[in-house]
Design an enzyme around this catalytic site. Structure first.
Site, short mmCIF file in Angstrom:
data_model
loop_
_atom_site.label_atom_id
_atom_site.label_comp_id
_atom_site.label_asym_id
_atom_site.label_seq_id
_atom_site.Cartn_x
_atom_site.Cartn_y
_atom_site.Cartn_z
N TRP A 149 0.84 -1.20 0.00
CA TRP A 149 0.00 0.00 0.00
C TRP A 149 0.88 1.26 0.00
O TRP A 149 1.27 1.75 1.06
CB TRP A 149 -0.92 0.00 1.23
CG TRP A 149 -1.88 -1.14 1.22
CD1 TRP A 149 -3.05 -1.19 0.51
CD2 TRP A 149 -1.79 -2.36 1.95
NE1 TRP A 149 -3.68 -2.38 0.75
CE2 TRP A 149 -2.94 -3.12 1.63
CE3 TRP A 149 -0.86 -2.90 2.85
CZ2 TRP A 149 -3.17 -4.39 2.17
CZ3 TRP A 149 -1.10 -4.15 3.38
CH2 TRP A 149 -2.24 -4.89 3.04
N HIS A 163 -6.96 1.82 1.90
CA HIS A 163 -8.02 0.84 1.71
C HIS A 163 -9.15 1.16 2.69
O HIS A 163 -8.99 2.03 3.55
CB HIS A 163 -7.52 -0.61 1.88
CG HIS A 163 -6.72 -0.88 3.13
ND1 HIS A 163 -6.20 -2.09 3.44
CD2 HIS A 163 -6.37 -0.06 4.16
CE1 HIS A 163 -5.55 -2.03 4.59
NE2 HIS A 163 -5.65 -0.80 5.05
N ARG A 189 -3.76 5.69 -3.40
CA ARG A 189 -2.47 5.01 -3.46
C ARG A 189 -1.48 5.88 -4.21
O ARG A 189 -1.80 6.40 -5.28
CB ARG A 189 -2.59 3.65 -4.18
CG ARG A 189 -3.61 2.72 -3.57
CD ARG A 189 -2.99 1.62 -2.74
NE ARG A 189 -4.06 0.89 -2.04
CZ ARG A 189 -4.45 -0.34 -2.35
NH1 ARG A 189 -3.86 -0.99 -3.33
NH2 ARG A 189 -5.43 -0.93 -1.68
N GLN A 203 -13.33 1.43 -3.13
CA GLN A 203 -13.43 0.05 -2.65
C GLN A 203 -14.77 -0.14 -1.97
O GLN A 203 -15.40 0.82 -1.53
CB GLN A 203 -12.32 -0.25 -1.62
CG GLN A 203 -10.96 -0.48 -2.23
CD GLN A 203 -9.94 -1.00 -1.23
OE1 GLN A 203 -10.11 -0.85 -0.02
NE2 GLN A 203 -8.89 -1.62 -1.74
N VAL A 246 -6.05 -11.06 7.52
CA VAL A 246 -6.90 -12.25 7.37
C VAL A 246 -6.03 -13.50 7.38
O VAL A 246 -4.86 -13.47 7.01
CB VAL A 246 -7.74 -12.22 6.06
CG1 VAL A 246 -8.86 -11.20 6.17
CG2 VAL A 246 -6.87 -11.96 4.84
N ALA A 302 -13.81 -11.06 6.02
CA ALA A 302 -13.76 -9.71 5.46
C ALA A 302 -13.42 -9.81 3.98
O ALA A 302 -12.83 -10.80 3.54
CB ALA A 302 -12.72 -8.86 6.18
#
Ligand code: PHE
Length: 339
Positions: A149, A163, A189, A203, A246, A302
Site C-alpha cells: 500500500w 483501503h 495510493r 473500494q 486475514v 472480510a
C-alpha cells in the site's frame, strides 16, 4: 345624429376610441346632453315630444355603444388567447441534465445487493491514522507488507486511507457482534498511473463477525454477490493470497459473459477470515475505552473489492483514468438505463 353616431361607433377600433365617441355624444357636454339641456327653452308640449325623441336617441346610442364595447372586449380576449397559444407539437428545447457517476451507481448497486442480505452500509473518513490503516490491522511499522500500500502521507503524520479496511476496526470498536457491514468509499495510493492504476479509486469493504462463521459462509457470500452483479450464471474462483489482517486469505475472481460476448476471469478483490490479531487489537482498544472485550474468540470474514474493475469489464472501459478525467463524452454514456 343617430346615423352619424352609428358610423362612429362602428368605426371605433378599440375601447379607448369608443370612450371618446361616448363622451362626444353622452358626456357632460356631449351632443345628446346638450340637446336635453335645450329642452328647458321649449313649451311644455314641444318639450314632451322632443324629450321623448331625445331620450329614445340617447337609449339608442347607449345601446349601440354597449354592443360595440362587448364586441371589442371579445376581440381583445381572442387576440390575447391567440398570442398565448402554445403549439404542443413543437419539439422541446433539450435541457442539459446531469446524472450519478458510473462508479457511484455501481457502489449503490453493490450496497443494494448486500442490504438484501441483511448488511448495514456505513462510511468512514478518507483521512486516517497509521494505527487504523495499518497497525490495528496486524501491519506493524516494520512489516514488509506495507509495500503493498504505497501511501500518501499528510504533513501532520496522518495519511489518506489506502483501503477501506480501517473501518473494520472503527466499526467493531463502537458496535457489538454479531455484525454485517459493507463500507463503500474512496481510497488513495501513491502510485504511477496507467490504464489500470489510478491514485484515487474506490473500494467496497465487507465485514461479518459472529459465532462459527466459516470460509464456506465467505464463499457463499461472494457467490451471491457475483450472481447479484452478473446474473445467475456467474461463477467465482478463489486463489490463496496474503493480507496481514486475514488468515487464511484469498483473492477472488468472477467469470461472466458480457453482452459483447467476451468472457474472462475478473479479479475482483481480496478476502479472508478475520485474523485473531485484529480481534485482539479491537479488544485492546475497547478495554482502553472502558468497553467490554468481546471479539476474541469470535469468528468472521472480510473482503474488499474494486468497483472500477466491475465497470471496466461490464462496460468495456479500456482505461481507469477515464472515470476521473471529467470528459463528458465518457461520463454522458452512463446517464440512462444501464444493462
Ligand atoms: N484491504 C485489502 C486491499 O486493499 C483488501 C482486503 C479487504 C483483503 C479485506 C482482505 C480482506 O488490498
Amino acid at each position: 345624429m343617430l346615423q352619424e353616431a352609428r358610423t362612429q361607433i362602428q368605426q371605433a377600433g378599440n375601447l379607448e376610441a369608443l370612450q371618446t365617441v361616448k363622451t362626444h355624444y353622452l358626456g357632460k357636454n356631449g351632443e345628446v346632453t346638450r340637446q336635453l339641456k335645450s329642452l328647458g327653452a321649449l313649451s311644455p308640449e314641444e318639450r314632451k315630444v322632443k324629450g321623448q325623441e331625445i331620450n329614445l336617441l340617447k337609449q339608442e346610442i347607449d345601446g349601440l355603444i354597449s354592443a360595440r364595447e362587448a364586441e371589442l372586449k371579445e376581440a381583445a380576449l381572442q387576440a390575447k388567447l391567440a398570442s398565448e397559444a402554445i403549439d404542443v407539437t413543437l419539439p422541446a428545447l433539450s435541457l442539459p441534465s446531469g446524472g450519478l457517476h458510473i462508479i457511484t451507481r455501481i457502489l449503490d448497486d453493490l450496497s443494494d445487493i448486500f442490504t438484501r442480505m441483511g448488511y448495514n452500509v456505513v462510511e468512514g473518513n478518507e483521512m486516517e491514522d497509521d494505527a487504523y490503516n495499518f497497525q490495528h490491522l496486524n501491519i506493524p511499522w516494520y512489516h514488509p507488507a506495507r509495500d503493498l500500500w504505497d501511501t500518501f502521507w499528510l504533513k501532520d503524520g496522518r495519511l489518506l486511507r489506502t483501503h477501506t479496511s480501517p473501518m473494520q476496526i472503527r466499526y467493531m470498536l463502537e458496535h457489538s457482534a454479531p455484525l454485517k457491514i459493507v463500507v463503500p468509499g474512496k481510497v488513495y495510493r501513491y502510485e504511477a498511473t496507467d490504464a489500470t492504476h489510478e491514485s484515487m479509486f474506490h473500494q467496497l469493504e465487507g465485514l461479518v463477525v459472529g459465532d462459527n462463521i466459516s470460509m464456506a459462509d465467505l464463499k457463499g457470500t461472494i457467490a451471491e454477490l457475483a450472481r447479484g452483479l452478473f446474473g445467475p450464471k456467474a461463477k467465482v474462483r478463489f486463489q490463496p493470497s496474503f493480507y496481514p489482517f486475514v488468515e487464511p486469505g484469498a483473492d477472488f475472481a468472477v467469470w461472466w459473459e458480457n453482452p459483447r460476448g467476451e468472457s474472462k476471469w475478473l479479479e475482483l478483490g481480496g478476502c479472508g477470515m478475520v485474523h485473531p490479531n485484529v480481534f485482539k487489537a479491537v479488544d485492546d482498544l475497547r478495554e482502553q475505552r472502558g468497553l467490554p472485550r468481546m471479539y476474541e474468540g469470535k469468528t468472521g470474514f472480510a473482503f474488499g473489492l474494486g468497483p472500477e474493475r466491475i465497470a471496466m469489464l461490464k462496460y468495456g472501459m479500456p482505461d481507469i483514468r477515464y472515470f476521473y478525467a471529467n470528459d463528458l463524452r465518457v461520463l454522458g454514456q452512463f446517464k440512462g438505463e444501464l444493462q
